[in-house]
Design an enzyme around this catalytic site. Sequence first.
Site, PDB file in Angstrom:
ATOM      1  N   ASP A  49       1.604  -1.070  -0.218  1.00 48.71           N
ATOM      2  CA  ASP A  49      -0.040  -0.041   0.217  1.00 48.71           C
ATOM      3  C   ASP A  49       0.422   0.986  -0.311  1.00 48.71           C
ATOM      4  O   ASP A  49       0.660   2.450  -0.324  1.00 48.71           O
ATOM      5  CB  ASP A  49      -0.735   0.103   0.662  1.00 48.71           C
TER       6      ASP A  49
HETATM    7  C1  LAN Z   1       3.244  -1.351  10.513  1.00 48.29           C
HETATM    8  C2  LAN Z   1       3.574   0.594   9.893  1.00 48.29           C
HETATM    9  C3  LAN Z   1       2.897   0.236   8.465  1.00 48.29           C
HETATM   10  C4  LAN Z   1       1.258  -0.351   8.130  1.00 48.29           C
HETATM   11  C5  LAN Z   1       0.206   0.637   7.322  1.00 48.29           C
HETATM   12  C6  LAN Z   1       1.477   0.200   5.802  1.00 48.29           C
HETATM   13  C7  LAN Z   1      -0.157   1.795   7.509  1.00 48.29           C
HETATM   14  C8  LAN Z   1       0.235  -0.599   6.901  1.00 48.29           C
HETATM   15  O1  LAN Z   1      -0.794  -0.452   5.926  1.00 48.29           O
HETATM   16  C9  LAN Z   1       0.021  -1.994   6.622  1.00 48.29           C
HETATM   17  C10 LAN Z   1       0.749  -2.922   7.369  1.00 48.29           C
HETATM   18  C11 LAN Z   1       2.315  -1.705   8.010  1.00 48.29           C
HETATM   19  C12 LAN Z   1       3.853  -2.095   6.937  1.00 48.29           C
HETATM   20  C13 LAN Z   1       3.070  -1.790   9.000  1.00 48.29           C
HETATM   21  C14 LAN Z   1       2.986  -3.247   9.591  1.00 48.29           C
HETATM   22  C15 LAN Z   1       3.478  -3.402  11.105  1.00 48.29           C
HETATM   23  C16 LAN Z   1       4.239  -2.772  11.289  1.00 48.29           C
HETATM   24  C17 LAN Z   1       5.340  -2.955  10.871  1.00 48.29           C
HETATM   25  C18 LAN Z   1       3.724  -1.471  11.799  1.00 48.29           C
HETATM   26  C19 LAN Z   1       2.791  -1.127  12.769  1.00 48.29           C
HETATM   27  C20 LAN Z   1       5.356  -0.408  11.858  1.00 48.29           C
HETATM   28  C21 LAN Z   1       5.305  -1.350  13.449  1.00 48.29           C
HETATM   29  C22 LAN Z   1       4.558  -2.251  13.564  1.00 48.29           C
HETATM   30  C23 LAN Z   1       6.169  -3.817  13.490  1.00 48.29           C
HETATM   31  C24 LAN Z   1       5.182  -5.027  13.278  1.00 48.29           C
HETATM   32  C25 LAN Z   1       6.263  -3.022  14.743  1.00 48.29           C
HETATM   33  C26 LAN Z   1       7.491  -4.504  15.776  1.00 48.29           C
HETATM   34  C27 LAN Z   1       6.117  -5.024  16.485  1.00 48.29           C
HETATM   35  C28 LAN Z   1       6.479  -6.735  15.864  1.00 48.29           C
HETATM   36  C29 LAN Z   1       5.194  -8.036  16.235  1.00 48.29           C
HETATM   37  C30 LAN Z   1       7.983  -7.176  15.032  1.00 48.29           C
END
Ligand code: LAN
Length: 738
Positions: free
Chosen positions: A464
């Site tokens: 996205d």
């Molecule tokens: C994110 C940040 C961005 C987010 C969007 C692009 C908004 C979404 O539409 C798709 C998923 C995504 C890329 C996403 C996935 C999970 C993340 C990477 C996070 C919320 C930022 C932090 C999180 C990450 C997994 C945190 C660490 C924790 C774990 C369980 C490994």
Amino acid sequence: MKYAANWSLKTYAGGRQVWHFSPPEPFNKFDDKDWDTDQGRKFLAEMAHEFSFDKTGNPNSSDAVYRQQALENKGIHFGASNGIEEPFLKAVDFYKNLQAQSGHWPGDYGGPFFLAPGLVIAAYVTQTALPTPHRVLIKQYMLNHQNADGGWGLHMEGASTMFGTVLQYVSLRILGMRADEVAIERARHWIKTNGGATAVPLWGKFYLALLGVYEWEGINSLLPELWLLPRKLPMHPGNYWCHARMVYLPMAYCYGEKIKAKPAQLLEELKEELYLGPYADVNWQAARNSCAVTDLYYPQSKFLKLFNKALNIYELRPIKAFRKRAQNFALAYINAEDEQTNFIDIGPVNQAMNTVCIWHAYGKDDVRFKKHLERWYDYLWLAEDGIKMNGYNGSQLWDTAFAAQAIIEGGGENDFAAVLKKANRFIADAQVKEEVKGHEKFYRHDSVGGWPFSTNEHGWPITDCTAEGLKTALLIRALKIVPAGEQVPDNLLQKAAELILSFQNKNGGWASYELTRGPEWLEALNPSEVFGNIMIDYAYTECSSACIQALLKFRSAFPGFKKHEIENAIRNGIDFILSQQSEDGSWYGSWAVCFTYGTWFAVEAISEALNSDIKFAQHDRMKLAMDKAASFLISKQQADGGWGESFESCISKQYVQHQTSQVINTSWALLSLMAMDYTDKAVIDKGIQLLVSRQLPNGDFEQEGVSGVFNHNCAITYTSYRNVFPIWALGRYRRKYR
Ligand code: LAN
């Protein structure tokens, strides 16, 4: 804020953002150890005090430090208004001041409480001192967010958990607090009354084991040999969601090596503080499967229990040659991830863990270790509640793409052309232009043409984010405000569209970073206990919607390019979105709060598809879906005209009303109703009035409840949302009805 003036955010071309501390005289002549003088201690205590934050009203800080400084740097008084009356223009006029020279909008991306402890522990294990001013404000942040019962949640809005509490406890002790200080005593009391640290979930056990205050034997096997399985087997980690994969990687490596901090007095004390009885009496085998009820969101499945039993037997005598091969592979992979991301790594968790692995493998003097340390600061963020660790190295691309789209939709291209030009430059910079080295060997999807969530140097493309990058690049191109040479060139726009096509799953939907690689039953092996849906990359409504919208826009700009493929992808994508609608007409949103967010995305894709010239066999179903979505939204509008959803929605998967209307939910609901040309304008007017009534004199909006979420259970801050989505809703209203 007097002491905040010693901190400034440096932003670099390409979007890197780092908070720097520059002490005033005489402290600027100090070595780090010299802070331990009367004068130094006084300065630090006063600085910490200035960052006291009362979380009782709203635990969400408002990114006041960055915002205040950005305005001051432009000579604007924080509360000043430019005398603009029209809400849209006023909102953009404020928000433009927060844009950095690089073209992106920096902002707070904190909220989870398990991130900074990972860094504090990594620093301790590798015997690397964090600078004293940083330590002081990390400590202040933790203390600010201690709950009334003495514990800490998984995130800033959460009730106390063993995970949050044990990690802050250990961190605060490492950061110099004594066991008999009040905050520590209260935290210890919480830990002891809730079962002691043996009841911390897996990741907590892992960090404690690294410190050597928990035995590796008390952790179910993390079996590094999983990497050696045939790739075709679903449990091969190459098939996991990339975040699970990249966290499992260093965890399994540390487990294989049984890495442990150097013995120290503090650690001996911690061993006696954290458990219900003496450390020597802890039953480590029983501890493996113990998890506090406060934490348990995703209990171990029967399948996982069985799996663990078998692996634990193997662990009694692991086959040396296999273990060695697995460890070698893991280390090579860790090195590859470091290089591919310029040592930023995919996220804050593996960044800190990889640091420990690299230190263990090559020592403190190795350049790779030093490069890791530099990147620690890319994850730290300063706000009025102290220093926190962001969930990523920033949300640069995501925020910039939304801001630009919102401004353009409201017709802001004349008044704010310079802002959009800068945004365009950032977006062009952020796109991935070269294939990642070794991407096939290390289970990476293609990258060229993609956009990451943060910066080019991070570089993991996301479905996205690629879609939002592409949409924005196309919009700015159509405005003709940027010379051709500075626009994203045609071939890279095409690459982006091709990449989006390659990301589509067989079910028509798009996941987050990659194709869905494993079967859904793999979730039964989710060992985290606190996160849901982490094992595979599922197809999501939001990601699918963004990709459909981008393909629709791309198709208008390049009508001949892969015409049939693109139209088919759109049709299948719409089918997927239709399949995700709930009975009540809503869509669950996985990445923000919650049904209003999911519904906004779904509505946007379906209504844009309906407005295109593509023929849809499912046309009537699409119409019906829009009607149902409208009834859902109308049913949730509050008497004040707004919408307000609680973070609890994400956890319970049922709509939970917030105590008050929230500007961000209101904006999503309004955007949806306007997208579907909802006919009762009075409903929309009322919502707009609520937004206008919440706008501050300077054009900003107050920080309300948290809006971001991941894995159903953890909240995360998106500071930009309180500006961008009201701007977008006001802008759409302006364009539609003026
Ligand atoms: C994110 C940040 C961005 C987010 C969007 C692009 C908004 C979404 O539409 C798709 C998923 C995504 C890329 C996403 C996935 C999970 C993340 C990477 C996070 C919320 C930022 C932090 C999180 C990450 C997994 C945190 C660490 C924790 C774990 C369980 C490994």
